[in-house]
Design a protein around this motif. Structure first.
Motif, PDB file in Angstrom:
ATOM      1  N   LEU A 197     -32.982  -2.964  90.988  1.00 41.46           N
ATOM      2  CA  LEU A 197     -32.319  -3.935  90.025  1.00 41.46           C
ATOM      3  C   LEU A 197     -31.364  -3.248  88.915  1.00 41.46           C
ATOM      4  O   LEU A 197     -30.313  -3.692  88.699  1.00 41.46           O
ATOM      5  CB  LEU A 197     -33.435  -4.867  89.380  1.00 41.46           C
ATOM      6  CG  LEU A 197     -34.120  -5.485  90.290  1.00 41.46           C
ATOM      7  CD1 LEU A 197     -35.331  -6.308  89.597  1.00 41.46           C
ATOM      8  CD2 LEU A 197     -33.453  -6.696  90.856  1.00 41.46           C
ATOM      9  N   ALA A 198     -31.846  -2.128  88.480  1.00 44.08           N
ATOM     10  CA  ALA A 198     -30.962  -1.312  87.592  1.00 44.08           C
ATOM     11  C   ALA A 198     -29.671  -0.845  88.076  1.00 44.08           C
ATOM     12  O   ALA A 198     -28.650  -0.937  87.527  1.00 44.08           O
ATOM     13  CB  ALA A 198     -31.775  -0.219  86.830  1.00 44.08           C
ATOM     14  N   PHE A 199     -29.780  -0.296  89.241  1.00 46.47           N
ATOM     15  CA  PHE A 199     -28.731   0.189  90.123  1.00 46.47           C
ATOM     16  C   PHE A 199     -27.767  -1.126  90.519  1.00 46.47           C
ATOM     17  O   PHE A 199     -26.690  -0.592  90.105  1.00 46.47           O
ATOM     18  CB  PHE A 199     -29.028   0.767  91.300  1.00 46.47           C
ATOM     19  CG  PHE A 199     -28.084   1.359  92.271  1.00 46.47           C
ATOM     20  CD1 PHE A 199     -27.844   2.622  92.023  1.00 46.47           C
ATOM     21  CD2 PHE A 199     -27.617   0.508  93.225  1.00 46.47           C
ATOM     22  CE1 PHE A 199     -26.603   3.036  93.023  1.00 46.47           C
ATOM     23  CE2 PHE A 199     -26.581   0.889  94.199  1.00 46.47           C
ATOM     24  CZ  PHE A 199     -26.147   2.131  93.911  1.00 46.47           C
ATOM     25  N   ALA A 200     -28.196  -1.926  90.691  1.00 45.98           N
ATOM     26  CA  ALA A 200     -27.412  -3.261  91.347  1.00 45.98           C
ATOM     27  C   ALA A 200     -26.548  -3.575  89.875  1.00 45.98           C
ATOM     28  O   ALA A 200     -25.465  -4.005  89.820  1.00 45.98           O
ATOM     29  CB  ALA A 200     -28.187  -4.356  91.913  1.00 45.98           C
ATOM     30  N   ASP A 201     -27.392  -3.661  88.870  1.00 47.44           N
ATOM     31  CA  ASP A 201     -26.570  -4.138  87.598  1.00 47.44           C
ATOM     32  C   ASP A 201     -25.570  -3.319  87.039  1.00 47.44           C
ATOM     33  O   ASP A 201     -24.571  -3.531  86.503  1.00 47.44           O
ATOM     34  CB  ASP A 201     -27.955  -4.370  86.526  1.00 47.44           C
ATOM     35  CG  ASP A 201     -27.410  -5.049  85.239  1.00 47.44           C
ATOM     36  OD1 ASP A 201     -26.531  -5.873  85.261  1.00 47.44           O
ATOM     37  OD2 ASP A 201     -27.558  -4.414  84.089  1.00 47.44           O
ATOM     38  N   LEU A 259     -26.446 -10.287  92.617  1.00 44.67           N
ATOM     39  CA  LEU A 259     -27.016 -11.425  93.526  1.00 44.67           C
ATOM     40  C   LEU A 259     -26.788 -12.840  92.953  1.00 44.67           C
ATOM     41  O   LEU A 259     -27.326 -13.211  91.746  1.00 44.67           O
ATOM     42  CB  LEU A 259     -28.396 -11.108  93.826  1.00 44.67           C
ATOM     43  CG  LEU A 259     -28.789  -9.728  94.555  1.00 44.67           C
ATOM     44  CD1 LEU A 259     -30.303  -9.524  94.598  1.00 44.67           C
ATOM     45  CD2 LEU A 259     -28.138  -9.981  95.993  1.00 44.67           C
ATOM     46  N   SER A 260     -26.112 -13.433  93.771  1.00 46.81           N
ATOM     47  CA  SER A 260     -25.802 -15.073  93.122  1.00 46.81           C
ATOM     48  C   SER A 260     -27.079 -15.916  93.100  1.00 46.81           C
ATOM     49  O   SER A 260     -28.218 -15.554  93.980  1.00 46.81           O
ATOM     50  CB  SER A 260     -25.041 -15.614  94.246  1.00 46.81           C
ATOM     51  OG  SER A 260     -25.438 -16.059  95.353  1.00 46.81           O
ATOM     52  N   LEU A 317     -27.965 -17.333  96.276  1.00 43.48           N
ATOM     53  CA  LEU A 317     -28.356 -16.564  97.709  1.00 43.48           C
ATOM     54  C   LEU A 317     -30.028 -16.528  97.409  1.00 43.48           C
ATOM     55  O   LEU A 317     -30.628 -16.464  98.245  1.00 43.48           O
ATOM     56  CB  LEU A 317     -28.034 -15.166  97.434  1.00 43.48           C
ATOM     57  CG  LEU A 317     -28.395 -14.231  98.377  1.00 43.48           C
ATOM     58  CD1 LEU A 317     -28.166 -14.678  99.794  1.00 43.48           C
ATOM     59  CD2 LEU A 317     -27.956 -12.705  98.311  1.00 43.48           C
ATOM     60  N   VAL A 318     -30.268 -16.374  95.991  1.00 45.46           N
ATOM     61  CA  VAL A 318     -31.947 -16.381  95.631  1.00 45.46           C
ATOM     62  C   VAL A 318     -32.532 -17.736  95.979  1.00 45.46           C
ATOM     63  O   VAL A 318     -33.453 -17.690  96.547  1.00 45.46           O
ATOM     64  CB  VAL A 318     -32.073 -15.882  94.350  1.00 45.46           C
ATOM     65  CG1 VAL A 318     -33.433 -15.932  93.936  1.00 45.46           C
ATOM     66  CG2 VAL A 318     -31.459 -14.509  94.171  1.00 45.46           C
ATOM     67  N   ASP A 319     -31.751 -18.753  95.651  1.00 50.69           N
ATOM     68  CA  ASP A 319     -32.068 -20.168  95.885  1.00 50.69           C
ATOM     69  C   ASP A 319     -32.436 -20.401  97.520  1.00 50.69           C
ATOM     70  O   ASP A 319     -33.293 -20.921  97.904  1.00 50.69           O
ATOM     71  CB  ASP A 319     -31.071 -21.472  95.497  1.00 50.69           C
ATOM     72  CG  ASP A 319     -31.135 -21.282  93.901  1.00 50.69           C
ATOM     73  OD1 ASP A 319     -31.964 -20.909  93.179  1.00 50.69           O
ATOM     74  OD2 ASP A 319     -30.100 -22.062  93.321  1.00 50.69           O
ATOM     75  N   ALA A 320     -31.345 -19.789  98.160  1.00 52.09           N
ATOM     76  CA  ALA A 320     -31.501 -20.000  99.680  1.00 52.09           C
ATOM     77  C   ALA A 320     -32.938 -19.270 100.104  1.00 52.09           C
ATOM     78  O   ALA A 320     -33.782 -19.505 100.978  1.00 52.09           O
ATOM     79  CB  ALA A 320     -30.481 -19.349 100.489  1.00 52.09           C
ATOM     80  N   GLU A 321     -33.109 -18.105  99.467  1.00 50.80           N
ATOM     81  CA  GLU A 321     -34.475 -17.370  99.825  1.00 50.80           C
ATOM     82  C   GLU A 321     -35.753 -18.170  99.447  1.00 50.80           C
ATOM     83  O   GLU A 321     -36.597 -18.400 100.203  1.00 50.80           O
ATOM     84  CB  GLU A 321     -34.310 -16.013  99.226  1.00 50.80           C
ATOM     85  CG  GLU A 321     -33.746 -14.885  99.697  1.00 50.80           C
ATOM     86  CD  GLU A 321     -33.806 -14.521 101.286  1.00 50.80           C
ATOM     87  OE1 GLU A 321     -35.107 -14.110 101.216  1.00 50.80           O
ATOM     88  OE2 GLU A 321     -32.935 -14.565 102.050  1.00 50.80           O
ATOM     89  N   ALA A 359     -35.092 -11.017  94.463  1.00 54.62           N
ATOM     90  CA  ALA A 359     -33.842 -10.339  94.381  1.00 54.62           C
ATOM     91  C   ALA A 359     -34.005  -8.806  94.619  1.00 54.62           C
ATOM     92  O   ALA A 359     -33.401  -8.320  95.265  1.00 54.62           O
ATOM     93  CB  ALA A 359     -33.387 -10.355  92.697  1.00 54.62           C
ATOM     94  N   GLY A 360     -35.345  -8.300  94.466  1.00 54.43           N
ATOM     95  CA  GLY A 360     -35.581  -6.952  94.811  1.00 54.43           C
ATOM     96  C   GLY A 360     -35.602  -6.831  96.313  1.00 54.43           C
ATOM     97  O   GLY A 360     -35.296  -5.646  96.773  1.00 54.43           O
ATOM     98  N   GLY A 361     -36.096  -7.932  96.818  1.00 55.41           N
ATOM     99  CA  GLY A 361     -36.183  -7.736  98.538  1.00 55.41           C
ATOM    100  C   GLY A 361     -34.908  -7.718  99.059  1.00 55.41           C
ATOM    101  O   GLY A 361     -34.659  -7.286  99.856  1.00 55.41           O
ATOM    102  N   LEU A 362     -34.076  -8.800  98.524  1.00 52.75           N
ATOM    103  CA  LEU A 362     -32.795  -8.657  98.953  1.00 52.75           C
ATOM    104  C   LEU A 362     -32.013  -7.428  98.892  1.00 52.75           C
ATOM    105  O   LEU A 362     -31.032  -7.298  99.549  1.00 52.75           O
ATOM    106  CB  LEU A 362     -31.716  -9.776  98.223  1.00 52.75           C
ATOM    107  CG  LEU A 362     -32.351 -11.413  98.701  1.00 52.75           C
ATOM    108  CD1 LEU A 362     -31.795 -12.542  97.705  1.00 52.75           C
ATOM    109  CD2 LEU A 362     -31.746 -11.683 100.210  1.00 52.75           C
ATOM    110  N   LEU A 363     -32.114  -6.618  97.841  1.00 50.17           N
ATOM    111  CA  LEU A 363     -31.495  -5.669  97.461  1.00 50.17           C
ATOM    112  C   LEU A 363     -31.932  -4.412  98.568  1.00 50.17           C
ATOM    113  O   LEU A 363     -31.231  -3.617  98.602  1.00 50.17           O
ATOM    114  CB  LEU A 363     -31.769  -4.962  96.070  1.00 50.17           C
ATOM    115  CG  LEU A 363     -30.811  -5.940  94.895  1.00 50.17           C
ATOM    116  CD1 LEU A 363     -31.118  -5.646  93.377  1.00 50.17           C
ATOM    117  CD2 LEU A 363     -29.352  -5.719  95.118  1.00 50.17           C
ATOM    118  N   GLU A 364     -33.146  -4.421  98.700  1.00 45.37           N
ATOM    119  CA  GLU A 364     -33.800  -3.662  99.406  1.00 45.37           C
ATOM    120  C   GLU A 364     -33.214  -3.766 100.947  1.00 45.37           C
ATOM    121  O   GLU A 364     -32.904  -2.775 101.736  1.00 45.37           O
ATOM    122  CB  GLU A 364     -35.339  -3.601  99.745  1.00 45.37           C
ATOM    123  CG  GLU A 364     -36.122  -3.053  98.715  1.00 45.37           C
ATOM    124  CD  GLU A 364     -37.724  -3.475  98.782  1.00 45.37           C
ATOM    125  OE1 GLU A 364     -38.238  -3.726 100.131  1.00 45.37           O
ATOM    126  OE2 GLU A 364     -38.368  -3.092  97.806  1.00 45.37           O
TER     127      GLU A 364
END
Length: 79
Positions: A17-21, A27-28, A31-35, A73-78
């Motif tokens: 999460l820190a890397f992505a930030d 992550l929109s 996108l998280v709502d869809a998950e 969000a963490g799962g999506l980034l992975e």
């Protein structure tokens, strides 16, 4: 015995999460709502996402909406 594995997982998630930030890899919300909508326990009797079912899922899992969003969000980034 599970402590080390749990700690490693939390550190990995926070690092992603820190890397992505830091590198502006957002992550929109959509996108998280869809998950969230893909979680079987969030669907109503008609098979569509149900806010009531989602709230019941949160209560059953003893999680808050921001916690679920962070986990997803963490799962999506992975991926």
């Amino acid at each position: 015995g599970d402590f080390d594995g749990l700690l490693d997982g939390l550190i990995d998630e926070k690092t992603l999460l820190a890397f992505a930030d830091k590198f502006h890899f957002p992550l929109s919300k959509r996108l998280v709502d869809a998950e969230i909508a893909q979680i079987p326990q969030t669907k109503g009797l008609n098979g569509e996402f149900s806010e009531q079912s989602y709230r019941a899922f949160l209560a059953q899992q003893r999680l808050t909406d921001p916690e679920v969003r962070q986990i997803l969000a963490g799962g999506l980034l992975e991926r």
